[in-house]
Design an enzyme around this catalytic site. Structure first.
Site, short mmCIF file in Angstrom:
data_model
loop_
_atom_site.label_atom_id
_atom_site.label_comp_id
_atom_site.label_asym_id
_atom_site.label_seq_id
_atom_site.Cartn_x
_atom_site.Cartn_y
_atom_site.Cartn_z
N HIS A 15 39.32 -86.84 44.59
CA HIS A 15 40.07 -87.27 45.93
C HIS A 15 39.97 -88.79 46.34
CE1 HIS A 15 41.52 -85.45 49.81
NE2 HIS A 15 41.76 -86.62 49.90
N HIS A 17 41.93 -92.11 47.40
CA HIS A 17 43.42 -92.65 47.91
C HIS A 17 43.27 -94.23 47.44
CE1 HIS A 17 44.89 -89.28 50.29
NE2 HIS A 17 43.85 -89.14 50.71
N ASN A 19 45.19 -97.03 48.34
CA ASN A 19 44.80 -97.85 49.32
C ASN A 19 43.75 -98.03 50.26
OD1 ASN A 19 47.34 -100.29 49.64
ND2 ASN A 19 48.17 -98.26 48.61
N THR A 100 50.55 -93.08 47.29
CA THR A 100 51.78 -92.86 47.68
C THR A 100 52.98 -93.93 47.12
OG1 THR A 100 50.62 -92.41 49.59
CG2 THR A 100 53.11 -92.25 49.78
N ASP A 169 53.81 -88.57 51.63
CA ASP A 169 53.23 -89.04 52.64
C ASP A 169 54.06 -88.05 53.88
OD1 ASP A 169 53.05 -90.05 55.49
OD2 ASP A 169 52.18 -92.07 54.70
N GLY A 199 48.54 -87.66 54.55
CA GLY A 199 49.33 -88.77 55.71
C GLY A 199 48.66 -87.79 56.92
N GLU A 229 42.85 -80.58 57.99
CA GLU A 229 42.28 -81.52 58.49
C GLU A 229 42.16 -81.65 59.97
OE1 GLU A 229 43.73 -85.15 56.69
OE2 GLU A 229 41.69 -86.17 56.79
N ASP A 304 36.96 -89.72 49.40
CA ASP A 304 38.44 -89.83 50.05
C ASP A 304 39.05 -91.51 50.38
OD1 ASP A 304 40.74 -88.76 51.67
OD2 ASP A 304 39.73 -88.34 53.36
N ASP A 305 38.29 -92.26 50.93
CA ASP A 305 38.88 -93.68 51.29
C ASP A 305 37.47 -94.45 51.12
OD1 ASP A 305 41.51 -93.26 51.90
OD2 ASP A 305 40.66 -91.78 53.26
#
Ligand SMILES: CNc1ncnc2c1ncn2[C@@H]1O[C@H](COP(=O)(O)O)[C@@H](O)[C@H]1O
Ligand SMILES: [Zn+2]
Length: 365
Positions: A15, A17, A19, A100, A169, A199, A229, A304-305
């Site tokens: 998991h 993303h 960006n 995305t 998204d 999103g 979430e 995640d990020d």
């Protein structure tokens, strides 16, 4: 255990993303260039990038900003390559990267051309070590190798399997979501294995995405959904009814939803730092990781990020170890269990198991 111990352990990332995983240094460099062109005011953007505490709303504002900085095919290729190299450098042996596909008429970007730029980035990782590769690179298998400059050992070669998930998204229309699914189907041979729904969780209606997700499922694409979430029992229920192969987060589940999830045994992607930073979970002490782990529920630790939350998969393992009192063996086992939840074929699973088996022998030395 020292951080180095978590870095050297083989890991599986499911998991992440694209960006959200860009290095701060790259974002700042891109912001500086756009600042010079007068598109943005660099100093305004700089403190937003470097800020650490972020609410869920602020996180999604930051994504809008990052998307301005990365609006260019060449930059998409660059960040894809860098993100894969960053994961490879911390011994992630299998990466499912999600992104995305975006359409932007003003710069001639279509979802397809966006995705092609991403695929170019994956290939760019391959070409880095083409001279060092024992066999010819099989690009179609999207097994990228990257050369990592290791200060102790000089150059070391690390291999990483990369697979792509295309994200829908929650701001998108049914048509746009359907276009993404069709693109995923077309690009199946190039490493696209599934669909993600992500999103801002307070935006959009489940029924808008449902037709595209249902179609994706019928066509045999793997599905993972950002689920719970924020509190939304009705949506959680509908999401679980789709029988996705994995879900992300599962933070705001009530007893009823836990019961349903556990009866389905759907693996959960756990993103500790992200959940705490966005306040989806009050504190690490009450995080549902503990309950799921103790009941041996299928789960996988993910970032995640890593850019947005200034983390890495090694840091997430370290956090899980210290917060829940787990040792190297337990986390090694968790990482190995994740092989069962990946969206790849048995051959890849077999190779990954071999990697873990060979490391296991050295674990207690
Ligand atoms: C923090 N929790 C989260 N919850 C929901 N969606 C998230 C997210 N973190 C990231 N994204 C989704 O990923 C996009 C950025 O990567 P890509 O442009 O696709 O590569 C964000 O715009 C958002 O849609
Ligand atoms: Zn996510």
């Amino acid at each position: 255990m020292e951080m180095e111990g978590w870095v050297s352990m083989p890991k599986v990332e499911l998991h992440a993303h694209l960006n959200g995983s860009v290095r701060d240094s790259t974002l700042l460099e891109l912001a500086r260039v756009l600042g010079e062109k007068g598109v943005i005011v660099f100093s305004d953007v700089e403190h937003v990038i470097l800020k650490n505490e972020r609410s869920l709303t602020e996180v999604f504002r930051l994504f809008d900003l990052i998307h301005i900085l990365t609006t260019d095919h060449k930059i998409i290729t660059r960040i894809t390559k860098e993100v894969i190299e960053d994961f490879a450098s911390e011994n992630v042996v299998y990466l499912e990267l999600r992104t995305t596909p975006k359409k932007n008429d003003s710069i001639g970007m279509s979802k397809r051309s966006y995705l092609e730029a991403v695929l170019e980035g994956i290939k760019a990782v391959n070409t880095v070590d083409v001279a060092f590769r024992p066999h010819n690179a099989d690009v179609s298998n999207v097994k990228s190798s990257s050369l990592i400059n290791d200060t102790c050992n000089g150059i070391t070669r690390k291999e990483i399997y990369v697979r792509l998930l295309l994200s829908i998204d929650r701001r998108e229309t049914t048509e746009a979501a359907m276009e993404t699914v069709k693109l995923a189907l077309e690009m199946r041979d190039l490493g696209v294995v599934g669909i993600d729904l992500s999103g801002n969780p307070v935006v959009g209606e489940w029924m808008t995405f449902f037709p595209a997700l249902k179609f994706a499922r019928e066509q045999g694409l793997y599905i993972t959904l950002h689920c719970g979430e924020v509190p939304n029992p009705k949506e959680i229920r509908a999401m679980l009814d789709l029988l996705p192969q994995r879900i992300g987060h599962a933070c705001c589940f009530e007893e009823e939803e836990w019961k349903r999830l556990k009866s389905l045994n759907i693996p959960v992607e756990i993103c500790l730092t992200s959940n705490i930073r966005t306040n989806s979970v009050r504190s690490i002490e009450v995080h549902h990781f503990a309950d799921l782990y103790n009941s041996k529920y299928p789960l996988v630790i993910c970032t995640d990020d890593s850019g947005v939350f200034s983390t890495s998969l090694s840091k997430e393992y370290n956090l899980a170890a210290s917060a829940f009192g787990l040792g190297r063996r337990e986390l090694f086992q968790l990482a190995r269990n994740a092989i069962e939840y990946i969206f790849a074929d048995d051959e890849v699973k077999r190779e990954l198991k071999e990697i873990f088996n060979s490391v296991e022998k050295k674990l207690d030395q």
